[in-house]
Scaffold this motif. Sequence first.
Motif, PDB file in Angstrom:
ATOM      1  N   ARG A   1       6.373 -15.337  15.859  1.00 36.68           N
ATOM      2  CA  ARG A   1       6.286 -13.880  15.903  1.00 36.68           C
ATOM      3  C   ARG A   1       6.889 -13.276  17.170  1.00 36.68           C
ATOM      4  O   ARG A   1       7.395 -12.152  17.147  1.00 36.68           O
ATOM      5  CB  ARG A   1       4.819 -13.441  15.793  1.00 36.68           C
ATOM      6  N   PHE A   2       6.831 -14.015  18.289  1.00 36.72           N
ATOM      7  CA  PHE A   2       7.248 -13.438  19.570  1.00 36.72           C
ATOM      8  C   PHE A   2       8.398 -14.183  20.236  1.00 36.72           C
ATOM      9  O   PHE A   2       8.828 -13.789  21.322  1.00 36.72           O
ATOM     10  CB  PHE A   2       6.037 -13.359  20.515  1.00 36.72           C
ATOM     11  N   ARG A   3       8.857 -15.279  19.650  1.00 38.85           N
ATOM     12  CA  ARG A   3      10.072 -15.998  20.038  1.00 38.85           C
ATOM     13  C   ARG A   3       9.997 -16.716  21.374  1.00 38.85           C
ATOM     14  O   ARG A   3      10.976 -17.300  21.822  1.00 38.85           O
ATOM     15  CB  ARG A   3      11.292 -15.066  20.042  1.00 38.85           C
TER      16      ARG A   3
ATOM     17  N   MET B   1       0.460  -6.487  26.984  1.00 37.87           N
ATOM     18  CA  MET B   1       0.537  -5.903  25.651  1.00 37.87           C
ATOM     19  C   MET B   1       1.878  -5.200  25.443  1.00 37.87           C
ATOM     20  O   MET B   1       2.471  -5.266  24.362  1.00 37.87           O
ATOM     21  CB  MET B   1      -0.613  -4.933  25.430  1.00 37.87           C
ATOM     22  N   GLN B   2       2.384  -4.523  26.469  1.00 39.96           N
ATOM     23  CA  GLN B   2       3.703  -3.897  26.369  1.00 39.96           C
ATOM     24  C   GLN B   2       4.782  -4.933  26.110  1.00 39.96           C
ATOM     25  O   GLN B   2       5.676  -4.747  25.265  1.00 39.96           O
ATOM     26  CB  GLN B   2       4.021  -3.141  27.662  1.00 39.96           C
ATOM     27  N   LEU B   3       4.708  -6.049  26.832  1.00 44.87           N
ATOM     28  CA  LEU B   3       5.694  -7.113  26.643  1.00 44.87           C
ATOM     29  C   LEU B   3       5.619  -7.671  25.229  1.00 44.87           C
ATOM     30  O   LEU B   3       6.650  -7.908  24.589  1.00 44.87           O
ATOM     31  CB  LEU B   3       5.461  -8.224  27.667  1.00 44.87           C
ATOM     32  N   LEU B   4       4.420  -7.864  24.706  1.00 44.29           N
ATOM     33  CA  LEU B   4       4.268  -8.394  23.351  1.00 44.29           C
ATOM     34  C   LEU B   4       4.859  -7.437  22.317  1.00 44.29           C
ATOM     35  O   LEU B   4       5.476  -7.876  21.339  1.00 44.29           O
ATOM     36  CB  LEU B   4       2.795  -8.650  23.055  1.00 44.29           C
ATOM     37  N   ILE B   5       4.670  -6.140  22.520  1.00 45.91           N
ATOM     38  CA  ILE B   5       5.246  -5.160  21.594  1.00 45.91           C
ATOM     39  C   ILE B   5       6.760  -5.255  21.612  1.00 45.91           C
ATOM     40  O   ILE B   5       7.421  -5.257  20.562  1.00 45.91           O
ATOM     41  CB  ILE B   5       4.778  -3.738  21.961  1.00 45.91           C
TER      42      ILE B   5
ATOM     43  N   ILE C   1       7.384  -2.308  11.294  1.00 40.14           N
ATOM     44  CA  ILE C   1       6.586  -3.534  11.225  1.00 40.14           C
ATOM     45  C   ILE C   1       5.543  -3.553  12.331  1.00 40.14           C
ATOM     46  O   ILE C   1       4.395  -3.944  12.123  1.00 40.14           O
ATOM     47  CB  ILE C   1       7.502  -4.770  11.322  1.00 40.14           C
ATOM     48  N   ILE C   2       5.933  -3.079  13.526  1.00 43.73           N
ATOM     49  CA  ILE C   2       5.014  -3.115  14.665  1.00 43.73           C
ATOM     50  C   ILE C   2       3.866  -2.133  14.460  1.00 43.73           C
ATOM     51  O   ILE C   2       2.705  -2.445  14.725  1.00 43.73           O
ATOM     52  CB  ILE C   2       5.774  -2.802  15.964  1.00 43.73           C
TER      53      ILE C   2
END
Length: 351
Positions: free
Chosen positions: A45-47, A77-81, A93-94
Amino acid sequence: MEALVQLRDYERQIDLARAFNPRIRILRDRTNPLEMFDESQFRRRFRLSKESTRDLARMLEPNLRKDTRGAGLTVLMQLLIALRFYASGSFHIITGDFFRIHESTVCRVVKGVSRAIAMLKRRFIYFPRREQHPQIAARFSELSRSNFPGIIGAIDCTHIPIVAPSHQEAQRYYNRKHFYSVNCQVVCDADMHITNIVARWPGSTHDSRIFRNSVIHNELEQGRYDGHLIGDSGYACKKYLLTPVLQERNAAERRYNIAHRQARNVVERVFGIWKRRFPCLQYTLRTKIPTTQLVIIATSILHNYAIRRGEPEFEDEEIPNENENHVGLPDERDNMTGVNWRNQIINMHFA
């Protein structure tokens, strides 16, 4: 009469409910994906791995202190988004994912995080120093399976699809493949690190023009580096940029072209690995041009970051080869110095 009285009572109850109904608080799901998924699910999901994501968040914290904190989002959380956007290329999708945030917030976060990652460019993307050139040339010599000397990088351009810009110069972004794009120039080494990138030219711009107007071209012209790049026939043959021989006349030129192709193939592999890790670069980026440029730079930095961290490659889907069945538009600025230097290399190493 009785029905009329009931109707009035019902309307009175509605009025009272409207007058005294308190504002309803919407509780948003801030569940941490690092805890929700196992390592394999998280990478898909996040590579990136969980450990690499945490370390990257720590690096970005100084640059993200003032960005989108009003939304109540931590740096992690910002980085994950942003990583989820790079992996999907879709804001929709997000917003429908476990983040449960508005699309406008996602846009701000992606832009802010991409800018913060782009600020790390000098740390992760830089052209090798002179003392490193012999080692790089030796690695390229291994790739070419010959004694092809002096290669310090492979250069090529790739198109990043975008939506049609709304401004007057939109037609400049319409490329020869008949879609809108940003034409992105990349130089890489034999270990697939991106050592130079230019991501600001419209899709209709020819590769050779991007190179002639780049900083790396000026530095090569001034003789700051020992060695030469290798590029396809769309570039001019120079002493610092060797191209294939278009019309082979003998066995030596044929061996030269084979070695040249084997060495230059590394930049095509870079494009494939880069775009498979971050599929937003394959899909149509639906962001404004400045944000699109930030996303391209940010993902190129993350490409190098992933290689340094030993992150495994993604093999999700095949990336089409943009240069397949395409010879290129030869740049007619070949000079005798470049052609003579290429002939000298052919005679000395491939005859």
